[in-house]
Motif scaffolding. Sequence first.
Motif, short mmCIF file in Angstrom:
data_model
loop_
_atom_site.label_atom_id
_atom_site.label_comp_id
_atom_site.label_asym_id
_atom_site.label_seq_id
_atom_site.Cartn_x
_atom_site.Cartn_y
_atom_site.Cartn_z
N ALA A 209 0.83 -1.20 0.00
CA ALA A 209 0.00 0.00 0.00
C ALA A 209 0.87 1.26 0.00
O ALA A 209 2.00 1.26 0.48
N SER A 210 0.31 2.33 -0.55
CA SER A 210 0.99 3.63 -0.52
C SER A 210 0.92 4.20 0.89
O SER A 210 0.12 3.75 1.73
N ARG B 105 -0.38 6.89 2.05
CA ARG B 105 -1.73 7.38 2.36
C ARG B 105 -2.67 6.21 2.64
O ARG B 105 -3.44 6.22 3.60
N THR B 106 -2.58 5.17 1.80
CA THR B 106 -3.44 4.00 1.99
C THR B 106 -3.08 3.27 3.28
O THR B 106 -3.95 2.71 3.95
N GLN B 107 -1.80 3.26 3.63
CA GLN B 107 -1.37 2.63 4.89
C GLN B 107 -2.10 3.25 6.07
O GLN B 107 -2.61 2.54 6.94
N ILE C 251 -4.91 4.85 6.10
CA ILE C 251 -6.34 4.52 6.05
C ILE C 251 -6.57 3.09 6.54
O ILE C 251 -7.51 2.82 7.30
N LEU C 252 -5.70 2.17 6.12
CA LEU C 252 -5.86 0.77 6.52
C LEU C 252 -5.61 0.59 8.02
O LEU C 252 -6.29 -0.22 8.68
#
Length: 279
Positions: free
Chosen positions: A104-105, A107-109, A111-112
């Motif tokens: 994951a990027s 930013r996605t990290q 969020i996750l």
Amino acid sequence: MTALSAFFYRKPKLRLGFLLSAPLLWLGLAYLGALAALFVTAFWHTDAFTGQVVIDWSLDNFRTLFTDAVYRTITFRTVGIAALVTVIDAVIAFPMAYAMAKLASPRTQRILVIAVMTPLWASYLVKAYAWRSMLSGNGALSWLSPGYGVTATIMTLSYLWLPYMILPIYAGLDRLPDSLVDASGDLGARSFRTFRSVILPLTFPAIVAGSIFTFSLSLGDYIAVKIVGGTSQMLGNVVYDNIGAANNLPFAATVATVPVVIMLAYLAAVRRTGALDNL
């Protein structure tokens, strides 16, 4: 005050000890003191006629616990459920944590991570009763479990404690240098060989750190068993029943020592893996 400040400034160790004295005193009285009282009470017994606790030192409670087939069965069931929940959470958590840390990027990290932590903000009872509804006769997941019982308990506990396994593994994988994985591929190792020889050994302490949470929380749980366990019992239920209906506090204390001793043995066994450094 100026002289006192200067004195503590010249002695940093004394300053640190002074700052930690209050929380350490609270820890000693509230936590360690409670454990000491628990172990002491386990050697007493309850008067069968009056129901009062009698301070008479004996090993009768421990003898009953280890010789009665019912309590032995409950003990093995509890340890087995806790171990199985830990294994299930590790199998589910590792690929999720790997995707979060390595695929994951940034930013996605974030969020996750928030998505994984979100269930922890919900009420324990709400989540447990949600699983009771899903596993009921007309529930959405009724086909997974033949009624309430051990299977339903394992599924519910695996869901409840999964975030406690994901987050330590994610932290361990996030610290794993990508260069090591790339070097393994450059040397001709296939994906499974890289996982077995590089990724798994380096993240094993993080997996063990997560297992400390899932294993200990499952070992002491009794509410989820009450909700979805049907007629099955775990050690926590025996403690609860002897505190309430049976009014046998010494025997409840005796049973409560079993998870404590098991966890102390487990922590002693995993200390050399470096797992405690990942907590």
